[in-house]
Design an enzyme around this catalytic site. Structure first.
Site, mmCIF file in Angstrom:
data_model
loop_
_atom_site.group_PDB
_atom_site.id
_atom_site.type_symbol
_atom_site.label_atom_id
_atom_site.label_comp_id
_atom_site.label_asym_id
_atom_site.label_seq_id
_atom_site.Cartn_x
_atom_site.Cartn_y
_atom_site.Cartn_z
ATOM 1 N N GLY A 18 45.103 23.828 -51.409
ATOM 2 C CA GLY A 18 45.209 22.584 -52.170
ATOM 3 C C GLY A 18 46.349 21.680 -51.730
ATOM 4 N N TYR A 43 40.056 6.721 -55.264
ATOM 5 C CA TYR A 43 39.223 6.935 -54.074
ATOM 6 C C TYR A 43 37.856 6.274 -54.271
ATOM 7 C CZ TYR A 43 36.550 9.628 -50.582
ATOM 8 O OH TYR A 43 35.742 10.015 -49.537
ATOM 9 N N GLU A 45 42.640 6.962 -41.306
ATOM 10 C CA GLU A 45 42.594 7.360 -42.722
ATOM 11 C C GLU A 45 41.720 6.387 -43.515
ATOM 12 O OE1 GLU A 45 43.151 10.528 -43.918
ATOM 13 O OE2 GLU A 45 45.054 10.251 -42.881
ATOM 14 N N ASP A 98 36.825 17.673 -41.820
ATOM 15 C CA ASP A 98 37.528 18.952 -41.968
ATOM 16 C C ASP A 98 36.783 20.086 -41.283
ATOM 17 O OD1 ASP A 98 39.025 17.334 -43.529
ATOM 18 O OD2 ASP A 98 38.579 18.353 -45.428
ATOM 19 N N GLY A 129 46.139 19.884 -48.939
ATOM 20 C CA GLY A 129 45.577 18.830 -48.092
ATOM 21 C C GLY A 129 45.440 19.248 -46.643
ATOM 22 N N GLU A 143 29.844 22.933 -48.794
ATOM 23 C CA GLU A 143 30.847 22.345 -49.697
ATOM 24 C C GLU A 143 30.232 21.235 -50.562
ATOM 25 O OE1 GLU A 143 34.763 22.350 -48.264
ATOM 26 O OE2 GLU A 143 35.506 20.949 -49.778
ATOM 27 N N THR A 202 38.716 5.907 -43.056
ATOM 28 C CA THR A 202 37.755 5.304 -42.127
ATOM 29 C C THR A 202 36.437 6.085 -42.118
ATOM 30 O OG1 THR A 202 38.861 6.619 -40.444
ATOM 31 C CG2 THR A 202 39.414 4.274 -40.515
ATOM 32 N N SER A 204 39.848 24.920 -47.565
ATOM 33 C CA SER A 204 38.436 25.140 -47.917
ATOM 34 C C SER A 204 37.551 25.139 -46.671
ATOM 35 C CB SER A 204 37.952 24.105 -48.936
ATOM 36 O OG SER A 204 38.105 22.800 -48.446
HETATM 37 P P1 ADP Z 1 42.314 22.233 -49.610
HETATM 38 O O1 ADP Z 1 42.956 20.880 -49.500
HETATM 39 O O2 ADP Z 1 43.287 23.317 -49.325
HETATM 40 O O3 ADP Z 1 41.040 22.324 -48.823
HETATM 41 P P2 ADP Z 1 40.467 22.513 -51.788
HETATM 42 O O4 ADP Z 1 40.620 22.343 -53.248
HETATM 43 O O5 ADP Z 1 39.463 21.687 -51.067
HETATM 44 O O6 ADP Z 1 41.919 22.379 -51.158
HETATM 45 O O7 ADP Z 1 40.068 24.044 -51.486
HETATM 46 C C1 ADP Z 1 40.842 25.086 -52.014
HETATM 47 C C2 ADP Z 1 39.930 26.189 -52.480
HETATM 48 O O8 ADP Z 1 39.415 26.927 -51.357
HETATM 49 C C3 ADP Z 1 40.663 27.222 -53.311
HETATM 50 O O9 ADP Z 1 40.707 26.826 -54.675
HETATM 51 C C4 ADP Z 1 39.797 28.456 -53.105
HETATM 52 O O10 ADP Z 1 38.661 28.421 -53.932
HETATM 53 C C5 ADP Z 1 39.337 28.311 -51.660
HETATM 54 N N1 ADP Z 1 40.265 29.036 -50.757
HETATM 55 C C6 ADP Z 1 41.113 28.505 -49.865
HETATM 56 N N2 ADP Z 1 41.819 29.475 -49.208
HETATM 57 C C7 ADP Z 1 41.378 30.645 -49.703
HETATM 58 C C8 ADP Z 1 41.716 32.028 -49.459
HETATM 59 N N3 ADP Z 1 42.626 32.355 -48.563
HETATM 60 N N4 ADP Z 1 41.059 32.988 -50.169
HETATM 61 C C9 ADP Z 1 40.115 32.635 -51.063
HETATM 62 N N5 ADP Z 1 39.779 31.361 -51.341
HETATM 63 C C10 ADP Z 1 40.393 30.376 -50.691
HETATM 64 MG MG MG Z 2 39.309 21.071 -49.083
#
Ligand code: ADP
Ligand code: MG
Length: 387
Positions: free
Chosen positions: A127, A226, A34, A177, A129, A165, A36, A133
């Site tokens: 969201g 961070y 973590e 990721d 973690g 991203e 790292t 995404s």
């Molecule tokens: P995480 O930790 O889950 O990656 P992020 O904030 O990096 O959180 O990413 C979440 C974003 O990814 C959501 O706000 C959305 O825009 C997109 N996302 C994730 N899953 C889906 C889904 N099943 N359908 C549409 N968008 C999604």
């Molecule tokens: Mg993410």
């Protein structure tokens, strides 16, 4: 929970007829390693049995039509005008940006993409973690590759999705990721060298479960803290005369680190020892040495809590509750910190008992409502054979 039936029904309801393909890409949890990644070091994540799924059908034109079952929303875009859109002033990102950004990054790489229509469904909590995404990006890349007959090179695709991203969604994430969502394998974790991007699969210990424990606290402080940690790591590297903290071994650390202030010593001690632990953890996995793996996870948490100072009360409470159960080999916070999830390595036949025990203990201690996921390592982004 994900239901294939529902996904297929939704596709047919929105687009009519039947899908041609179903693709999936998993979320992930980091077992150890973590803070790292941005120090050029090592991480050891695994792909979990929760994924983003897309049911899709090719189109003759250059249009992409997508329905998200999570957002209950239809969106579309044309593959012909992506470049132009990226030059516009970006507003806040929306879910379609992850899909559009992946298309843009694939095109930038020189791939000629075809249009499709598809329904997206997921059981990766958003969201939390667990990297919903990256799962969405990799599922999207898998969709385009399938439709357009693009050869599937997992680590190259991870790299392309990271660009999506970073440059389209404007989130400056590392490669972990996307790499694990692309390259995961059943019953294996993946050691990633964040400098060379070399990877090595290592078997998760037989007879164990990985339990992800969401503290129900979110990372409020995370961004500024961070950035500060990154700066401190860079300053420490400069003072030590090295490029990154990756370049100093755990053996050399005590005598070389005397030039650092107390706080920089603690910050860099975490990173240097965490790199050492991550490599040791990988060796322990090779030997199916569950006891040692658990011990390294425990030490990782103490280091993140005391030296790197990125834990919070909820994470510490969760880790303590987990360790209080006899089936627990080790537990630590996972992710950037200041809330989010912890992860535990647990004897498999006791996983359910462990989950009930930890939920109750944690609730009683914090009055928060945790969510626990009993998970197994799964394969990375793939085409799913229905039937
Ligand atoms: P995480 O930790 O889950 O990656 P992020 O904030 O990096 O959180 O990413 C979440 C974003 O990814 C959501 O706000 C959305 O825009 C997109 N996302 C994730 N899953 C889906 C889904 N099943 N359908 C549409 N968008 C999604
Ligand atoms: Mg993410």
């Amino acid at each position: 929970m994900f239901s294939m039936n529902l996904l297929q029904k939704k596709f047919s309801e929105i687009f009519g007829g039947k899908e041609e393909w179903i693709v999936r890409a998993p979320g992930r949890v980091n077992l150890i390693g973590e803070h790292t990644d941005y120090n050029g070091g090592f991480v050891l994540p695994m792909a979990i049995d929760r994924a983003v799924w897309i049911a899709l059908r090719s189109r003759k034109d250059k249009q992409v039509f997508v329905y998200s079952m999570e957002y209950k929303e239809n969106r579309s875009f044309s593959l012909d005008i992506l470049e132009k859109q990226n030059q516009e002033e970006k507003k806040k990102s929306e879910w379609i940006d992850y899909i559009q950004g992946t298309a843009w990054a694939l095109q930038k790489e020189g791939y000629n993409l075809s249009g499709w229509e598809g329904a997206v469904c997921s059981d990766v909590p958003i969201g939390a973690g667990l990297s919903s995404s990256a799962a969405l990006e990799l599922a999207t890349a898998r969709a385009f590759a399938t439709i357009g007959n693009i050869p599937w090179n997992p680590s190259q695709m991870a790299y392309i999705c990271q660009k999506a991203e970073n440059l389209w969604v404007h989130v400056s994430c590392g490669i972990m990721d996307q790499m694990i969502s692309a390259c995961g394998e059943k019953d294996h974790a993946l050691l990633i060298d964040c400098r060379s991007l070399e990877t090595k699969l290592c078997p998760t210990p037989k007879g164990t479960s990985i339990i992800i424990m969401d503290t129900a606290t979110r990372r409020g402080l995370v961004e500024s803290a961070y950035n500060l940690r990154r700066e401190q790591c860079e300053t420490a590297s400069r003072l030590l005369g090295i490029q990154q903290l990756r370049d100093i071994s755990w053996e050399d650390f005590p005598k070389k680190s005397t030039v650092l202030s107390d706080i920089l010593q603690r910050r860099s001690r975490h990173v240097v020892s965490e790199n050492f632990r991550t490599l040791q953890a990988q060796l322990a996995m090779e030997k199916q040495d569950t006891i040692s793996l658990g011990k390294y996870m425990n030490e990782s948490h103490e280091s993140l809590k005391n030296d790197f100072e990125v834990s919070n009360d909820a994470l510490n409470a969760m880790v303590e509750c987990a360790r209080n159960h006899p089936a627990c080999f080790g537990a630590r916070m996972t992710g950037a910190g200041f809330g989010g999830c912890a992860v535990a390595l647990v004897r498999q036949e006791m996983a359910q008992d462990f989950s009930t025990f930890v939920s109750e203990q944690y609730k009683a201690r914090t009055t928060l409502n945790p969510t626990l996921y009993i998970s197994q390592a799964t394969k990375g982004a793939e085409i799913w054979n229905v039937e």
